[in-house]
Design an enzyme around this catalytic site. Structure first.
Site, PDB file in Angstrom:
ATOM      1  N   GLU A  41       0.830  -1.202   0.000  1.00 52.57           N
ATOM      2  CA  GLU A  41       0.000   0.000   0.000  1.00 52.57           C
ATOM      3  C   GLU A  41       0.865   1.252   0.000  1.00 52.57           C
ATOM      4  O   GLU A  41       1.903   1.315   0.660  1.00 52.57           O
ATOM      5  CB  GLU A  41      -0.927   0.051   1.211  1.00 52.57           C
ATOM      6  N   THR A  70      -4.286   5.093   4.309  1.00 52.91           N
ATOM      7  CA  THR A  70      -4.738   6.384   4.817  1.00 52.91           C
ATOM      8  C   THR A  70      -5.842   6.949   3.916  1.00 52.91           C
ATOM      9  O   THR A  70      -5.865   8.136   3.582  1.00 52.91           O
ATOM     10  CB  THR A  70      -3.570   7.394   4.955  1.00 52.91           C
ATOM     11  N   LYS A 130      -8.250  -3.853  10.353  1.00 55.74           N
ATOM     12  CA  LYS A 130      -6.915  -3.385  10.700  1.00 55.74           C
ATOM     13  C   LYS A 130      -6.952  -2.879  12.138  1.00 55.74           C
ATOM     14  O   LYS A 130      -7.550  -1.848  12.421  1.00 55.74           O
ATOM     15  CB  LYS A 130      -6.499  -2.257   9.742  1.00 55.74           C
ATOM     16  N   GLY A 160       3.708  -0.971  15.486  1.00 53.61           N
ATOM     17  CA  GLY A 160       4.437  -1.597  16.581  1.00 53.61           C
ATOM     18  C   GLY A 160       4.650  -3.088  16.436  1.00 53.61           C
ATOM     19  O   GLY A 160       5.092  -3.747  17.381  1.00 53.61           O
TER      20      GLY A 160
END
Length: 211
Positions: A41, A70, A130, A160
């Site tokens: 992406e 996004t 997600k 993370g």
């Protein structure tokens, strides 16, 4: 054309190329695909993201899921489709974005953080959840939410997650992980991206063997 299930089964990692520029698209994309990645992406807050998406889709669209991250509006969904993208990833859950994605026959992966958001996203037609930000939770959260979600729901943890803790999240029930700055940072040479990608792929194989 690769499906979401096939791509995650092949390698449960989503490459987040935040900040990538169009001239980097082909060399970085090739390094990732050669390492085994099949979901890439280009976040829309990157320079000229639709150009990058078009290049990646033209080069790898037959064997990989290429798309945008996004994504915040239905208009951005349309522009992603026009560029040849087939997956729409968002940091949040917006029902209109999910519906617009599904109307165009694309894969929808909205960001969620609570069980309520997760179920609302699935009701709207999301293909994949997600969990974001991943560094704000532990694998125990994934185990708990997996227990109440439909078995068919796909979960990808983003933020993370890397080679050091990927196995823990997968053992808890995550179907995959979105990897951003640990994999690609603006200006990182394609060769270095390939080295890091190979390390992540090795971590996936180790996690699967442990399971």
């Amino acid at each position: 054309m690769t499906t979401l299930d096939a791509a995650l089964d092949r390698l449960p990692l989503l490459a987040i190329l935040r900040g990538i520029t169009p001239p980097e698209a082909l060399p970085v994309g090739k390094a990732l695909v050669d390492a085994g990645f099949s979901i890439l992406e280009a976040p829309l807050n990157s320079p000229e993201p639709y150009d990058t998406i078009r290049q990646l889709a033209d080069a790898h669209g037959e064997t990989c899921l290429i798309g945008a991250g996004t994504v915040l509006t239905p208009e951005q969904v349309q522009r992603t489709a026009d560029a040849g993208g087939r997956i729409v990833v968002s940091p949040n859950f917006n029902a209109e974005v999910v519906r617009a994605t599904k109307r165009l026959g694309m894969v929808s992966c909205p960001g969620v953080f609570t069980p309520s958001e997760a179920f609302a996203a699935l009701d709207a037609g999301a293909d994949c959840l997600k969990i974001f930000p991943g560094d704000a939770i532990t694998p125990k959260f994934i185990k708990a939410i997996r227990a109440v979600l439909p078995a068919s729901a796909r979960i990808v943890v983003t933020g993370g997650v890397g080679a050091a803790n990927l196995a823990e999240f997968m053992a808890a029930g995550a179907d995959g992980a979105g990897i951003g700055s640990a994999l690609y940072k603006p200006g990182r040479p394609a060769a270095e991206v390939g080295v890091v990608a190979a390390q992540l792929v090795a971590a996936v194989h180790a996690a699967r063997e442990a399971a």
